[in-house]
Design a protein around this motif. Structure first.
Motif, PDB file in Angstrom:
ATOM      1  N   MET A  24      21.151  73.102  59.107  1.00  0.00           N
ATOM      2  CA  MET A  24      21.578  71.710  59.306  1.00  0.00           C
ATOM      3  C   MET A  24      20.477  70.901  59.997  1.00  0.00           C
ATOM      4  N   ILE A  28      18.623  67.494  58.581  1.00  0.00           N
ATOM      5  CA  ILE A  28      18.440  66.240  59.338  1.00  0.00           C
ATOM      6  C   ILE A  28      16.967  65.814  59.288  1.00  0.00           C
ATOM      7  N   VAL A  38      21.017  60.770  56.448  1.00  0.00           N
ATOM      8  CA  VAL A  38      21.542  62.120  56.286  1.00  0.00           C
ATOM      9  C   VAL A  38      23.025  62.118  55.897  1.00  0.00           C
ATOM     10  N   SER A  39      23.702  60.984  56.074  1.00  0.00           N
ATOM     11  CA  SER A  39      25.115  60.896  55.680  1.00  0.00           C
ATOM     12  C   SER A  39      25.295  61.090  54.171  1.00  0.00           C
ATOM     13  N   VAL A  42      25.898  64.674  53.931  1.00  0.00           N
ATOM     14  CA  VAL A  42      27.215  65.009  54.502  1.00  0.00           C
ATOM     15  C   VAL A  42      28.316  64.797  53.462  1.00  0.00           C
ATOM     16  N   SER A  54      30.722  68.122  54.322  1.00  0.00           N
ATOM     17  CA  SER A  54      31.425  68.048  55.619  1.00  0.00           C
ATOM     18  C   SER A  54      32.626  68.991  55.671  1.00  0.00           C
ATOM     19  N   THR A  85      29.945  62.789  60.677  1.00  0.00           N
ATOM     20  CA  THR A  85      28.475  62.705  60.691  1.00  0.00           C
ATOM     21  C   THR A  85      27.882  64.102  60.840  1.00  0.00           C
ATOM     22  N   MET A  86      26.600  64.226  60.496  1.00  0.00           N
ATOM     23  CA  MET A  86      25.930  65.527  60.615  1.00  0.00           C
ATOM     24  C   MET A  86      25.927  65.970  62.082  1.00  0.00           C
ATOM     25  N   ASP A  87      25.704  65.048  63.013  1.00  0.00           N
ATOM     26  CA  ASP A  87      25.688  65.417  64.431  1.00  0.00           C
ATOM     27  C   ASP A  87      27.051  65.951  64.869  1.00  0.00           C
TER      28      ASP A  87
END
Lengths: 167, 167
Positions: A24, A28, A38-39, A42, A54, A85-87
């Protein structure tokens, strides 16, 4: 090191989830380097009627934490599937890793004969603990662990099997 | 049923390879129903620099048979990578299943502490048997088992997770 239900669940999930975090992070960095949000990754899917990245990550998390809990005979912790979100997904995987470490080896002693019942939408599946690990927990976990890797790879992220394996 | 190195390799590989055969049969039927040659799927890739379906199947086979052999301390059987059609790949998986059944539970007794050395192109990796199973054999096997599923799914074959799991 000795073979045990704990060794064949905890260590396998932990190694895999740590590599998932690594993959991951590369996604990013790759999105940043290629100049897109990056979304996009996702929300990516391999087919229109497949779950997006996701949801795959949420399910990887679920099969790790729920399987450990079921083998220990405790209620699986409920993680709300709210990550967008990726975070947030990275945080979800980290939270999963933290939970895995709370399930001790002794909690899984004898779990190979524990009766485990899984309620699905349309049916109920029953297993003894060993069979649960062999044909349910591990295949389901890896199914949702490999799919996001394939999703990223299909979208040109610069990852290889060594990123997945970590060796 | 008791947890053992054999139970956590043989039974896991066997269930998965039987489901792989089922998924391949669905791919053959789906290509026929949609009116294209199944060889299109055999050559399909998820990215231009990823291995095609055919090579993924050969590697799924390799990680199952070679891992069992290495845990048993015997020379892995050499299967030449000559398959070019879906029927030949089906035969390869069946041959792999036959080999798995020749490795007895007693042959894997104590294999959790066996020293296993894997020679890769650019390096050598060493494991004790348990770690080999946890972080090498199972992740590699599932990596190459889930990827052809994703390849078929991406190409519109009518399969779902239940086909993959078999439960």
């Amino acid at each position: 090191m000795q073979i045990s239900m704990h060794a064949m669940s905890h260590a396998v999930f932990k190694q895999a989830l740590n590599q998932l975090l690594h993959v991951m992070e590369k996604a990013i960095a790759n999105a940043r380097a290629r100049g897109f949000d990056v979304s996009v990754l996702v929300a990516a899917r391999l087919a229109p009627d497949m779950l997006p990245f996701s949801r795959q990550i949420q399910l990887t998390s679920d099969f790790a934490k729920n399987s450990m809990a079921r083998l220990a005979g405790v209620e699986p912790p409920k993680f709300d599937d709210v990550e967008t979100t990726m975070d947030e997904l990275v945080a979800r995987v980290k939270k999963t890793l933290e939970y895995l470490d709370t399930v001790s080896a002794s909690a899984l002693e004898g779990s190979e004969t524990r009766q485990i019942t899984i309620k699905l939408r349309d049916r109920t599946v029953q297993f003894q603990g060993l069979e649960f690990l062999q044909v349910w927990a591990l295949p389901n976990f890896f199914f949702h662990h490999v799919t996001p890797y394939n999703l990223l790879r299909h979208n040109g992220v610069d990852i290889g099997k060594r990123d997945f394996l970590g060796r």
